[in-house]
Scaffold this motif. Structure first.
Motif, mmCIF file in Angstrom:
data_model
loop_
_atom_site.group_PDB
_atom_site.id
_atom_site.type_symbol
_atom_site.label_atom_id
_atom_site.label_comp_id
_atom_site.label_asym_id
_atom_site.label_seq_id
_atom_site.Cartn_x
_atom_site.Cartn_y
_atom_site.Cartn_z
ATOM 1 N N GLN A 109 0.819 -1.212 0.000
ATOM 2 C CA GLN A 109 0.000 0.000 0.000
ATOM 3 C C GLN A 109 0.852 1.261 0.000
ATOM 4 O O GLN A 109 0.537 2.216 -0.714
ATOM 5 C CB GLN A 109 -0.979 -0.014 1.172
ATOM 6 C CG GLN A 109 -2.099 -1.023 0.946
ATOM 7 C CD GLN A 109 -3.434 -0.576 1.480
ATOM 8 O OE1 GLN A 109 -3.525 0.229 2.397
ATOM 9 N NE2 GLN A 109 -4.489 -1.096 0.900
ATOM 10 N N PHE A 110 1.947 1.294 0.776
ATOM 11 C CA PHE A 110 2.732 2.539 0.764
ATOM 12 C C PHE A 110 3.434 2.743 -0.563
ATOM 13 O O PHE A 110 3.641 3.883 -0.986
ATOM 14 C CB PHE A 110 3.651 2.697 1.985
ATOM 15 C CG PHE A 110 4.930 1.928 2.014
ATOM 16 C CD1 PHE A 110 5.970 2.160 1.129
ATOM 17 C CD2 PHE A 110 5.129 0.965 2.997
ATOM 18 C CE1 PHE A 110 7.156 1.459 1.195
ATOM 19 C CE2 PHE A 110 6.309 0.258 3.086
ATOM 20 C CZ PHE A 110 7.324 0.498 2.165
ATOM 21 N N ILE A 111 3.767 1.668 -1.258
ATOM 22 C CA ILE A 111 4.356 1.809 -2.598
ATOM 23 C C ILE A 111 3.315 2.418 -3.545
ATOM 24 O O ILE A 111 3.631 3.323 -4.330
ATOM 25 C CB ILE A 111 4.871 0.451 -3.108
ATOM 26 C CG1 ILE A 111 6.133 0.048 -2.336
ATOM 27 C CG2 ILE A 111 5.143 0.500 -4.618
ATOM 28 C CD1 ILE A 111 6.587 -1.387 -2.575
ATOM 29 N N GLN A 112 2.086 1.953 -3.464
ATOM 30 C CA GLN A 112 1.022 2.484 -4.307
ATOM 31 C C GLN A 112 0.757 3.957 -3.984
ATOM 32 O O GLN A 112 0.586 4.780 -4.889
ATOM 33 C CB GLN A 112 -0.249 1.657 -4.109
ATOM 34 C CG GLN A 112 -1.345 1.980 -5.084
ATOM 35 C CD GLN A 112 -2.537 1.040 -4.960
ATOM 36 O OE1 GLN A 112 -2.540 0.096 -4.191
ATOM 37 N NE2 GLN A 112 -3.572 1.322 -5.718
ATOM 38 N N ILE A 113 0.727 4.302 -2.711
ATOM 39 C CA ILE A 113 0.482 5.703 -2.322
ATOM 40 C C ILE A 113 1.653 6.590 -2.755
ATOM 41 O O ILE A 113 1.450 7.729 -3.191
ATOM 42 C CB ILE A 113 0.220 5.816 -0.807
ATOM 43 C CG1 ILE A 113 -1.052 5.037 -0.438
ATOM 44 C CG2 ILE A 113 0.090 7.284 -0.387
ATOM 45 C CD1 ILE A 113 -1.219 4.786 1.053
ATOM 46 N N ASP A 114 2.874 6.079 -2.671
ATOM 47 C CA ASP A 114 4.040 6.839 -3.125
ATOM 48 C C ASP A 114 3.905 7.192 -4.603
ATOM 49 O O ASP A 114 4.226 8.314 -5.013
ATOM 50 C CB ASP A 114 5.316 6.041 -2.872
ATOM 51 C CG ASP A 114 6.577 6.811 -3.219
ATOM 52 O OD1 ASP A 114 6.683 7.999 -2.856
ATOM 53 O OD2 ASP A 114 7.476 6.215 -3.860
ATOM 54 N N GLU A 115 3.396 6.271 -5.405
ATOM 55 C CA GLU A 115 3.178 6.549 -6.828
ATOM 56 C C GLU A 115 2.101 7.617 -7.017
ATOM 57 O O GLU A 115 2.215 8.474 -7.901
ATOM 58 C CB GLU A 115 2.803 5.253 -7.561
ATOM 59 C CG GLU A 115 3.954 4.277 -7.632
ATOM 60 C CD GLU A 115 3.554 2.880 -8.114
ATOM 61 O OE1 GLU A 115 2.357 2.661 -8.426
ATOM 62 O OE2 GLU A 115 4.440 2.012 -8.177
ATOM 63 N N ILE A 116 1.065 7.578 -6.181
ATOM 64 C CA ILE A 116 0.016 8.592 -6.242
ATOM 65 C C ILE A 116 0.589 9.964 -5.892
ATOM 66 O O ILE A 116 0.299 10.957 -6.569
ATOM 67 C CB ILE A 116 -1.160 8.225 -5.309
ATOM 68 C CG1 ILE A 116 -1.913 7.001 -5.840
ATOM 69 C CG2 ILE A 116 -2.112 9.419 -5.131
ATOM 70 C CD1 ILE A 116 -2.935 6.426 -4.865
#
Length: 163
Positions: free
Chosen positions: A55-62
């Motif tokens: 999830q934090f990888i996905q949020i970092d991309e956002i």
């Protein structure tokens, strides 16, 4: 160099102001998800450690996409912790202990808050500011946050709630 994409400077500034708050909120959520990844304790630690990492990888991309959207509108992005704290609507504090249930409830609530904010701005960006690109951009973020919120909430419907 100022760009001319058919949106008034006043409207662009209002969109950028809102995108900046969103950027700060997303960075706050990124940090809180990192916190969960690093500090979760209890049964199921290993699986949750990996889950929070995804999830934090996905949020970092956002976060990166929002900053780039702001730049594509001809403005500079927030880029300091001080600025993020000043502009964020989400709290940096995790309520509760370091259990999976506490982290999941906090993160799920933050995703839901972001979804509500995104939903409120989609029509505003399109109708009042005539920024259909940013409106469409927000629509794509809703789907991502809805999925992350669902994944978090699904954990609460599992055996974790009885632990």
């Amino acid at each position: 160099m100022k760009i001319n994409i058919g949106i008034s400077e006043t409207s662009t500034r209002k969109v950028v102001d809102e995108l900046s708050k969103l950027l700060a909120d997303e960075f706050m959520l990124f940090t809180k998800t990192k916190n969960a990844h690093w500090n979760v304790e209890g049964i199921g630690f290993h699986g949750l450690h990996a889950f929070f990492e995804g999830q934090f990888i996905q949020i970092d991309e956002i976060v990166d996409r929002i900053a780039e959207r702001i730049r594509s509108l001809g403005h500079f992005s927030l880029a300091s912790l001080k600025d993020f704290l000043q502009h964020a609507r989400l709290s940096e504090t995790i309520q509760g202990d370091h259990s999976a249930v506490s982290f999941i409830k906090n993160l799920s609530n933050d995703h839901q808050s972001l979804i509500i904010t995104l939903r409120a701005n989609i029509d505003l960006f399109a109708t009042e500011y005539k920024d259909y690109g940013s409106s469409d951009f927000l629509t794509s973020l809703i789907a991502e946050h809805e999925k992350m919120a669902w994944m978090l909430s699904a954990h609460l419907n599992d055996k974790l709630t009885s632990i």
